[in-house]
Design a protein around this motif. Structure first.
Motif, PDB file in Angstrom:
ATOM      1  N   MET A  36       0.810  -1.214   0.000  1.00  0.00           N
ATOM      2  CA  MET A  36       0.000   0.000   0.000  1.00  0.00           C
ATOM      3  C   MET A  36       0.848   1.271   0.000  1.00  0.00           C
ATOM      4  O   MET A  36       0.322   2.357  -0.140  1.00  0.00           O
ATOM      5  CB  MET A  36      -0.925   0.014   1.221  1.00  0.00           C
ATOM      6  CG  MET A  36      -2.100  -0.930   1.112  1.00  0.00           C
ATOM      7  SD  MET A  36      -3.252  -0.398  -0.180  1.00  0.00           S
ATOM      8  CE  MET A  36      -3.865   1.128   0.531  1.00  0.00           C
ATOM      9  N   ARG A  37       2.184   1.158   0.209  1.00  0.00           N
ATOM     10  CA  ARG A  37       3.022   2.362   0.253  1.00  0.00           C
ATOM     11  C   ARG A  37       2.875   3.128  -1.054  1.00  0.00           C
ATOM     12  O   ARG A  37       2.989   2.573  -2.141  1.00  0.00           O
ATOM     13  CB  ARG A  37       4.476   1.991   0.482  1.00  0.00           C
ATOM     14  CG  ARG A  37       5.416   3.210   0.559  1.00  0.00           C
ATOM     15  CD  ARG A  37       6.820   2.774   0.967  1.00  0.00           C
ATOM     16  NE  ARG A  37       7.783   3.836   0.831  1.00  0.00           N
ATOM     17  CZ  ARG A  37       8.013   4.778   1.744  1.00  0.00           C
ATOM     18  NH1 ARG A  37       7.297   4.786   2.861  1.00  0.00           N
ATOM     19  NH2 ARG A  37       8.927   5.708   1.565  1.00  0.00           N
ATOM     20  N   GLN A  38       2.628   4.431  -0.925  1.00  0.00           N
ATOM     21  CA  GLN A  38       2.375   5.281  -2.081  1.00  0.00           C
ATOM     22  C   GLN A  38       3.572   6.196  -2.358  1.00  0.00           C
ATOM     23  O   GLN A  38       4.310   6.549  -1.439  1.00  0.00           O
ATOM     24  CB  GLN A  38       1.131   6.134  -1.838  1.00  0.00           C
ATOM     25  CG  GLN A  38      -0.152   5.333  -1.763  1.00  0.00           C
ATOM     26  CD  GLN A  38      -0.503   4.693  -3.095  1.00  0.00           C
ATOM     27  OE1 GLN A  38      -0.377   5.305  -4.146  1.00  0.00           O
ATOM     28  NE2 GLN A  38      -0.943   3.441  -3.044  1.00  0.00           N
ATOM     29  N   PRO A  39       3.744   6.599  -3.604  1.00  0.00           N
ATOM     30  CA  PRO A  39       4.782   7.584  -3.922  1.00  0.00           C
ATOM     31  C   PRO A  39       4.318   8.997  -3.583  1.00  0.00           C
ATOM     32  O   PRO A  39       3.156   9.225  -3.245  1.00  0.00           O
ATOM     33  CB  PRO A  39       4.951   7.425  -5.440  1.00  0.00           C
ATOM     34  CG  PRO A  39       3.602   6.971  -5.908  1.00  0.00           C
ATOM     35  CD  PRO A  39       3.028   6.122  -4.799  1.00  0.00           C
ATOM     36  N   SER A  40       5.242   9.922  -3.658  1.00  0.00           N
ATOM     37  CA  SER A  40       4.874  11.336  -3.692  1.00  0.00           C
ATOM     38  C   SER A  40       5.264  11.866  -5.068  1.00  0.00           C
ATOM     39  O   SER A  40       6.232  11.403  -5.669  1.00  0.00           O
ATOM     40  CB  SER A  40       5.560  12.125  -2.573  1.00  0.00           C
ATOM     41  OG  SER A  40       6.967  12.127  -2.715  1.00  0.00           O
ATOM     42  N   TRP A  41       4.506  12.846  -5.528  1.00  0.00           N
ATOM     43  CA  TRP A  41       4.637  13.343  -6.892  1.00  0.00           C
ATOM     44  C   TRP A  41       4.719  14.868  -6.912  1.00  0.00           C
ATOM     45  O   TRP A  41       4.108  15.542  -6.084  1.00  0.00           O
ATOM     46  CB  TRP A  41       3.402  12.986  -7.721  1.00  0.00           C
ATOM     47  CG  TRP A  41       3.142  11.536  -7.971  1.00  0.00           C
ATOM     48  CD1 TRP A  41       2.537  10.647  -7.121  1.00  0.00           C
ATOM     49  CD2 TRP A  41       3.427  10.815  -9.173  1.00  0.00           C
ATOM     50  NE1 TRP A  41       2.431   9.423  -7.722  1.00  0.00           N
ATOM     51  CE2 TRP A  41       2.972   9.487  -8.983  1.00  0.00           C
ATOM     52  CE3 TRP A  41       4.008  11.161 -10.384  1.00  0.00           C
ATOM     53  CZ2 TRP A  41       3.092   8.517  -9.967  1.00  0.00           C
ATOM     54  CZ3 TRP A  41       4.121  10.194 -11.365  1.00  0.00           C
ATOM     55  CH2 TRP A  41       3.669   8.887 -11.151  1.00  0.00           C
ATOM     56  N   PHE A  42       5.438  15.374  -7.903  1.00  0.00           N
ATOM     57  CA  PHE A  42       5.305  16.773  -8.294  1.00  0.00           C
ATOM     58  C   PHE A  42       4.867  16.779  -9.743  1.00  0.00           C
ATOM     59  O   PHE A  42       5.590  16.285 -10.620  1.00  0.00           O
ATOM     60  CB  PHE A  42       6.620  17.526  -8.133  1.00  0.00           C
ATOM     61  CG  PHE A  42       6.558  18.950  -8.645  1.00  0.00           C
ATOM     62  CD1 PHE A  42       5.666  19.861  -8.107  1.00  0.00           C
ATOM     63  CD2 PHE A  42       7.382  19.369  -9.677  1.00  0.00           C
ATOM     64  CE1 PHE A  42       5.597  21.168  -8.583  1.00  0.00           C
ATOM     65  CE2 PHE A  42       7.333  20.672 -10.153  1.00  0.00           C
ATOM     66  CZ  PHE A  42       6.440  21.571  -9.603  1.00  0.00           C
ATOM     67  N   ILE A  43       3.672  17.312  -9.989  1.00  0.00           N
ATOM     68  CA  ILE A  43       3.097  17.270 -11.338  1.00  0.00           C
ATOM     69  C   ILE A  43       2.784  18.682 -11.834  1.00  0.00           C
ATOM     70  O   ILE A  43       2.517  19.588 -11.049  1.00  0.00           O
ATOM     71  CB  ILE A  43       1.808  16.431 -11.378  1.00  0.00           C
ATOM     72  CG1 ILE A  43       0.721  17.073 -10.486  1.00  0.00           C
ATOM     73  CG2 ILE A  43       2.085  14.988 -10.976  1.00  0.00           C
ATOM     74  CD1 ILE A  43      -0.677  16.578 -10.762  1.00  0.00           C
ATOM     75  N   PRO A  44       2.770  18.865 -13.148  1.00  0.00           N
ATOM     76  CA  PRO A  44       2.226  20.103 -13.718  1.00  0.00           C
ATOM     77  C   PRO A  44       0.718  19.958 -13.884  1.00  0.00           C
ATOM     78  O   PRO A  44       0.218  18.889 -14.245  1.00  0.00           O
ATOM     79  CB  PRO A  44       2.924  20.186 -15.076  1.00  0.00           C
ATOM     80  CG  PRO A  44       3.153  18.755 -15.459  1.00  0.00           C
ATOM     81  CD  PRO A  44       3.339  17.988 -14.178  1.00  0.00           C
ATOM     82  N   HIS A  45      -0.020  21.041 -13.616  1.00  0.00           N
ATOM     83  CA  HIS A  45      -1.479  20.948 -13.762  1.00  0.00           C
ATOM     84  C   HIS A  45      -2.000  21.724 -14.969  1.00  0.00           C
ATOM     85  O   HIS A  45      -3.213  21.905 -15.114  1.00  0.00           O
ATOM     86  CB  HIS A  45      -2.195  21.383 -12.479  1.00  0.00           C
ATOM     87  CG  HIS A  45      -1.869  22.757 -11.995  1.00  0.00           C
ATOM     88  ND1 HIS A  45      -1.390  22.996 -10.730  1.00  0.00           N
ATOM     89  CD2 HIS A  45      -1.966  23.973 -12.596  1.00  0.00           C
ATOM     90  CE1 HIS A  45      -1.210  24.300 -10.563  1.00  0.00           C
ATOM     91  NE2 HIS A  45      -1.563  24.903 -11.695  1.00  0.00           N
ATOM     92  N   GLY A  46      -1.102  22.198 -15.826  1.00  0.00           N
ATOM     93  CA  GLY A  46      -1.538  22.830 -17.063  1.00  0.00           C
ATOM     94  C   GLY A  46      -1.920  24.281 -16.869  1.00  0.00           C
ATOM     95  O   GLY A  46      -1.609  24.913 -15.855  1.00  0.00           O
ATOM     96  N   GLY A  47      -2.610  24.819 -17.856  1.00  0.00           N
ATOM     97  CA  GLY A  47      -3.040  26.214 -17.841  1.00  0.00           C
ATOM     98  C   GLY A  47      -4.544  26.313 -17.704  1.00  0.00           C
ATOM     99  O   GLY A  47      -5.276  26.049 -18.673  1.00  0.00           O
ATOM    100  N   GLY A  48      -5.017  26.669 -16.503  1.00  0.00           N
ATOM    101  CA  GLY A  48      -6.463  26.721 -16.287  1.00  0.00           C
ATOM    102  C   GLY A  48      -7.113  25.396 -16.639  1.00  0.00           C
ATOM    103  O   GLY A  48      -6.585  24.328 -16.332  1.00  0.00           O
ATOM    104  N   PRO A  49      -8.249  25.418 -17.338  1.00  0.00           N
ATOM    105  CA  PRO A  49      -8.940  24.187 -17.726  1.00  0.00           C
ATOM    106  C   PRO A  49      -8.500  23.695 -19.109  1.00  0.00           C
ATOM    107  O   PRO A  49      -9.318  23.221 -19.907  1.00  0.00           O
ATOM    108  CB  PRO A  49     -10.408  24.616 -17.734  1.00  0.00           C
ATOM    109  CG  PRO A  49     -10.333  26.039 -18.222  1.00  0.00           C
ATOM    110  CD  PRO A  49      -9.053  26.612 -17.663  1.00  0.00           C
ATOM    111  N   CYS A  50      -7.206  23.806 -19.405  1.00  0.00           N
ATOM    112  CA  CYS A  50      -6.699  23.623 -20.774  1.00  0.00           C
ATOM    113  C   CYS A  50      -7.061  22.283 -21.395  1.00  0.00           C
ATOM    114  O   CYS A  50      -7.190  22.183 -22.623  1.00  0.00           O
ATOM    115  CB  CYS A  50      -5.184  23.821 -20.791  1.00  0.00           C
ATOM    116  SG  CYS A  50      -4.270  22.690 -19.713  1.00  0.00           S
ATOM    117  N   PHE A  51      -7.210  21.228 -20.588  1.00  0.00           N
ATOM    118  CA  PHE A  51      -7.467  19.891 -21.128  1.00  0.00           C
ATOM    119  C   PHE A  51      -8.921  19.714 -21.570  1.00  0.00           C
ATOM    120  O   PHE A  51      -9.253  18.720 -22.216  1.00  0.00           O
ATOM    121  CB  PHE A  51      -7.143  18.821 -20.075  1.00  0.00           C
ATOM    122  CG  PHE A  51      -5.781  18.973 -19.464  1.00  0.00           C
ATOM    123  CD1 PHE A  51      -4.641  18.721 -20.202  1.00  0.00           C
ATOM    124  CD2 PHE A  51      -5.638  19.391 -18.146  1.00  0.00           C
ATOM    125  CE1 PHE A  51      -3.382  18.869 -19.637  1.00  0.00           C
ATOM    126  CE2 PHE A  51      -4.394  19.536 -17.572  1.00  0.00           C
ATOM    127  CZ  PHE A  51      -3.257  19.282 -18.322  1.00  0.00           C
TER     128      PHE A  51
END
Length: 265
Positions: free
Chosen positions: A1-16
């Protein structure tokens, strides 16, 4: 169950979730979208997600303890339908209380609230990471002053949660000069800072943390981050990494400026 930690980009506003072609190439955000949609692939499913978003700063570290948090549409000037997005993920008040306890136990100031919505640094990437909105989501703020050492300490306080099935998600951008991003004229600064950030992320934990505390001395640092709120979630993710060495798991030029993501563990 051990989980990673992440640094992610979330894009520009609601770009997706919109037609980007009036602004730039229609596929500008496609690679990032594919990456975010695959984030949970091939790993044990977390029991909950703790998100530290660049879009919430508070006088003390503050935890959103809402049982059913609404959405906070904190972007401006986008198509009307992007203000009707829905992400009805449950909160987790029990986890929120544990987060408060761990942060205070580390000697850091922490508050809780029950009436703040999830901002777009949370719900936009989570719409891709967990589209059914089944995973409980708890949001944690940055602290005003944006002290990198303090945010590393925050991450260290949160690290034991990884062994309890909690995925720690730092949501920001590795390059965040919005004007330069739109102009596409900062490719060199973005690249040299990305090279430095990757070297730091994959280094031994003690050297990684020392480098991140002193990030302003990095080449291209202030060109990449005129203000560092979008980098600080990286400090939390790295602090939560413990002895785990980082890996760059996504990288591509967005409108000419390189953007990356990192996983620890």
């Amino acid at each position: 169950m051990r989980q990673p930690s992440w640094f992610i980009p979330h894009g520009g506003g609601p770009c997706f979730f919109m037609d980007w072609s009036p602004i730039g190439p229609a596929d500008t955000w496609k690679g990032m979208e594919v990456f975010l949609r695959s984030l949970l692939d091939g790993a044990p499913r977390p029991r909950a997600v703790l998100v530290i978003s660049a879009h919430w700063e508070a006088p003390d570290f503050t935890v959103n303890a809402a049982a059913q948090p609404p959405l906070l549409f904190d972007y401006h000037g986008f198509p009307p339908h992007t203000y009707r997005l829905q992400y009805p993920a449950p909160g987790d008040p029990v986890l929120a209380a544990l987060v408060v306890e761990r942060i205070r136990g580390a000697g850091l100031p922490c508050a809780r609230i029950d009436d703040r919505g999830l901002d777009h640094g949370v719900f936009v990437p989570m719409l891709l990471i967990d589209p059914p909105a089944q995973l409980p989501v708890v949001q944690l703020s940055l602290r005003e002053g944006l002290d990198p050492a303090e945010h590393l300490r925050l991450g260290r306080a949160l690290a034991p949660l990884r062994d309890e099935g909690v995925l720690i998600l730092g949501s920001g951008m590795s390059f965040h000069d919005v004007r330069a991003l739109m102009r596409g004229d900062s490719a060199r600064d973005a690249q040299v800072f990305d090279d430095w950030l990757t070297t730091a992320a994959v280094d031994a934990p003690d050297r990684r943390d020392a480098a991140l505390v002193d990030w302003q001395r990095a080449p291209g640092a202030r060109a990449a981050h005129p203000r560092e709120e979008h980098l600080l979630p990286m400090m939390v993710a790295a602090g939560a990494a413990g002895d785990d060495v980082g890996t760059r798991v996504y990288s591509e030029p967005i409108m000419g400026n390189r953007v990356s993501a990192y996983r620890f563990g």
